[in-house]
Design a protein around this motif. Structure first.
Motif, PDB file in Angstrom:
ATOM      1  N   PHE A   1       0.864  -1.177   0.000  1.00  0.00           N
ATOM      2  CA  PHE A   1       0.000   0.000   0.000  1.00  0.00           C
ATOM      3  C   PHE A   1       0.900   1.225   0.000  1.00  0.00           C
ATOM      4  CE2 PHE A   1       0.712  -1.081   4.400  1.00  0.00           C
ATOM      5  CZ  PHE A   1       0.710   0.100   5.128  1.00  0.00           C
ATOM      6  N   ALA A   2       0.331   2.379  -0.412  1.00  0.00           N
ATOM      7  CA  ALA A   2       1.210   3.540  -0.574  1.00  0.00           C
ATOM      8  C   ALA A   2       0.424   4.821  -0.768  1.00  0.00           C
ATOM      9  CB  ALA A   2       2.158   3.342  -1.763  1.00  0.00           C
ATOM     10  N   LEU A   3       1.135   5.916  -0.552  1.00  0.00           N
ATOM     11  CA  LEU A   3       0.694   7.247  -0.935  1.00  0.00           C
ATOM     12  C   LEU A   3       1.138   7.485  -2.373  1.00  0.00           C
ATOM     13  CD1 LEU A   3      -0.471   9.983   0.330  1.00  0.00           C
ATOM     14  CD2 LEU A   3       1.924  10.661   0.535  1.00  0.00           C
ATOM     15  N   ALA A   4       0.307   8.165  -3.152  1.00  0.00           N
ATOM     16  CA  ALA A   4       0.645   8.470  -4.548  1.00  0.00           C
ATOM     17  C   ALA A   4       0.386   9.939  -4.821  1.00  0.00           C
ATOM     18  CB  ALA A   4      -0.181   7.605  -5.500  1.00  0.00           C
ATOM     19  N   TYR A   5       1.045  10.476  -5.840  1.00  0.00           N
ATOM     20  CA  TYR A   5       0.773  11.854  -6.258  1.00  0.00           C
ATOM     21  C   TYR A   5      -0.560  11.952  -6.987  1.00  0.00           C
ATOM     22  CZ  TYR A   5       5.482  13.396  -5.042  1.00  0.00           C
ATOM     23  OH  TYR A   5       6.618  13.740  -4.359  1.00  0.00           O
ATOM     24  N   GLY A   6      -1.115  10.833  -7.375  1.00  0.00           N
ATOM     25  CA  GLY A   6      -2.376  10.758  -8.099  1.00  0.00           C
ATOM     26  C   GLY A   6      -2.428   9.440  -8.845  1.00  0.00           C
TER      27      GLY A   6
ATOM     28  N   GLU B  74      -8.545  -1.812   4.589  1.00  0.00           N
ATOM     29  CA  GLU B  74      -7.864  -1.118   5.683  1.00  0.00           C
ATOM     30  C   GLU B  74      -6.555  -0.494   5.206  1.00  0.00           C
ATOM     31  OE1 GLU B  74      -9.196  -3.673   9.627  1.00  0.00           O
ATOM     32  OE2 GLU B  74      -7.703  -4.516   8.245  1.00  0.00           O
ATOM     33  N   ALA B  75      -5.769  -1.255   4.467  1.00  0.00           N
ATOM     34  CA  ALA B  75      -4.477  -0.750   3.998  1.00  0.00           C
ATOM     35  C   ALA B  75      -4.654   0.471   3.099  1.00  0.00           C
ATOM     36  CB  ALA B  75      -3.717  -1.844   3.259  1.00  0.00           C
ATOM     37  N   ALA B  76      -5.686   0.459   2.259  1.00  0.00           N
ATOM     38  CA  ALA B  76      -5.915   1.591   1.352  1.00  0.00           C
ATOM     39  C   ALA B  76      -6.327   2.845   2.106  1.00  0.00           C
ATOM     40  CB  ALA B  76      -6.985   1.234   0.325  1.00  0.00           C
ATOM     41  N   GLY B  77      -6.818   2.693   3.325  1.00  0.00           N
ATOM     42  CA  GLY B  77      -7.271   3.829   4.114  1.00  0.00           C
ATOM     43  C   GLY B  77      -6.210   4.435   5.002  1.00  0.00           C
ATOM     44  N   ILE B  78      -4.988   3.947   4.913  1.00  0.00           N
ATOM     45  CA  ILE B  78      -3.926   4.418   5.812  1.00  0.00           C
ATOM     46  C   ILE B  78      -3.085   5.566   5.257  1.00  0.00           C
ATOM     47  CG2 ILE B  78      -1.719   3.738   6.852  1.00  0.00           C
ATOM     48  CD1 ILE B  78      -2.941   1.020   7.468  1.00  0.00           C
ATOM     49  N   PRO B  79      -2.553   5.500   4.042  1.00  0.00           N
ATOM     50  CA  PRO B  79      -1.449   6.390   3.653  1.00  0.00           C
ATOM     51  C   PRO B  79      -1.709   7.885   3.789  1.00  0.00           C
ATOM     52  CG  PRO B  79      -1.647   4.589   2.094  1.00  0.00           C
ATOM     53  CD  PRO B  79      -2.847   4.506   2.975  1.00  0.00           C
TER      54      PRO B  79
END
Length: 336
Positions: free
Chosen positions: A92-97, A122-127
Motif C-alpha cells: 500500500f502507498a501514498l501516490a501523487y495521483g 484497511e491498507a488503502a485507508g492508511i497512507p
C-alpha cells in the motif's frame, strides 16, 4: 499486458460528483525506480473532491487521474527499484495521483509492505491520513512525549489517525473538536481522546482553555481554516505550533482576530500540503510511519476506522458521501 486500463475520469475536466465516470485510458509507463501496482482498493479524500471541483492545484508531475492512496499487488518493477520489493508483493502507498484506476505507477520508495493482518480496504485507508498525521506531529509540530495536542475536525480521517497516534506516542493530553455531539462522543468514547469540544457551541474556546488549566495547547492540527483561526490563537499555549493542513471552512477570513496573540505567545502558524512535497520529503514520512506507527497496527493498538466500502463503480456515491461531512472514518472503493 494490454496498453490500456480502466480508470475514473472527469467529464469536462471538472464538475460535480456526477461528472465522474469510468473509461479506458492508457496504462502508465514505468519510470526508473517505479512499480506498477494492480489496485485492489483506494481511499476517497477531500483533496479528491477539491480536485474534481477544479479547486485543488495539482502538481505538474502528478497524473490527472484522481486518487492519492491505494493498496494492491506489484505487477511490474522498473529499473533501479528499491530491492526490498518484488513482483507479487502486496503493498500500500501514498501516490501523487492516479489511484482511481486498475493500475497505478508509484515510486518504490513510497511503497509499504501490506501486513497480512490488514485487509485491502484497511491498507488503502492508511497512507494519506496517517502520513499527514505524521507530518503534523513530527515534521512540523515538533511533538515530543508530554506535549498536548488538539485535532480539529476530530472525526475526519486525518484526525482519527492523529488522535490514535498522539495517544500512542505519549501525549500529555489529546483534545479534538467536531460539530456534533455524536462525533464528540465518538472521539472520546471510541478513540479515547482526553476531551472533545463542539465548535457549534460559542463557548468552545473557553472550554478548551479551562480543560488545559489556562495553559493552552502545545500543538494544534487545523483542518478547518478561517472559522477557527481566531480561536486557535486563544487556545494556543506559549511557543505553540499550529499546523494548517485543511481549509474546510474556505479560504477567506470574515471574522476579526487578535493578531497580537500570534506575537505575544510566540506562536508558529505554518501551512502545509503533502502532495506538493518532493519524494524525499514523503519518503521520510513513510519511514517514520513504518517505524513509529505500523507496528501498532499489528498489535491492534491502532485501527483503520472505515465509514463505508463501495465498489468503484459507485465512485459518484462515494464522493457524495464525502461531501455530506457526516462521516466518521474512511470511505474506500474496491476494484474487482
Amino acid at each position: 499486458m494490454p496498453n490500456t486500463m480502466r480508470a475514473v475520469d472527469i467529464r469536462d475536466t471538472s464538475g460535480p460528483a456526477e461528472s465522474l465516470y469510468i473509461t479506458d485510458v492508457p496504462r502508465p509507463v514505468l519510470k526508473e525506480g517505479q512499480a506498477l501496482v494492480r489496485v485492489k482498493a483506494f481511499g476517497i479524500n477531500r483533496a479528491d473532491v477539491m480536485q474534481r471541483d477544479g479547486e485543488y492545484p495539482v502538481p505538474p508531475w502528478a497524473p490527472n487521474i484522481l486518487g492519492l492512496e491505494f493498496s494492491g499487488i506489484i505487477e511490474e518493477l522498473g529499473e533501479n527499484s528499491e530491492p526490498s520489493f518484488k513482483i507479487g508483493d502486496e503493498v500500500f502507498a501514498l501516490a501523487y495521483g492516479g489511484a482511481y484506476a486498475e493500475y497505478v505507477a508509484v515510486s518504490t520508495h513510497m511503497l509499504i509492505h501490506k501486513p497480512s493482518q490488514l485487509s485491502w480496504e484497511e491498507a488503502a485507508g492508511i497512507p494519506e491520513t496517517w502520513l499527514t498525521a505524521t507530518k503534523v506531529m513530527y515534521t512540523i509540530g515538533e511533538f515530543t512525549p508530554g506535549k498536548s495536542i488538539l485535532w480539529h475536525a476530530g472525526a475526519s480521517g486525518v484526525s482519527i489517525s492523529g488522535i490514535q497516534f498522539a495517544l500512542g506516542a505519549g501525549a500529555s493530553a489529546v483534545y479534538a473538536t467536531a460539530r456534533s455531539q455524536e462525533k464528540c462522543d465518538f472521539i472520546v468514547d471510541t478513540l479515547g481522546a482526553t476531551a472533545a469540544f463542539n465548535t457549534t457551541d460559542p463557548d468552545w474556546v473557553d472550554q478548551v482553555i479551562k480543560a488545559t488549566g489556562g495553559k493552552g495547547v502545545d500543538i494544534i492540527a487545523d483542518l478547518i481554516g478561517p472559522d477557527v483561526f481566531a480561536g486557535n490563537l486563544k487556545i494556543a499555549a506559549k511557543d505553540a505550533r499550529v499546523v494548517l493542513v485543511g481549509l474546510m471552512s474556505g479560504f477567506i477570513f470574515d471574522k476579526e482576530f487578535d493578531m497580537g496573540l500570534l506575537a505575544f505567545k510566540r506562536i508558529r502558524y505554518e501551512g502545509s500540503t503533502l502532495r506538493s512535497r518532493d519524494e524525499e520529503f514523503q519518503r521520510k514520512l513513510r519511514d517514520t510511519f513504518v517505524s513509529e506507527a505500523l507496528p501498532k497496527f499489528l498489535t491492534g493498538d491502532f485501527k483503520v476506522f472505515i465509514e463505508r466500502v463501495l465498489p468503484w463503480e459507485e465512485v459518484v456515491e462515494a464522493h457524495k458521501l464525502m461531501e455530506t461531512n457526516q462521516i466518521m472514518g474512511k470511505i474506500i472503493c474496491t476494484i474487482n
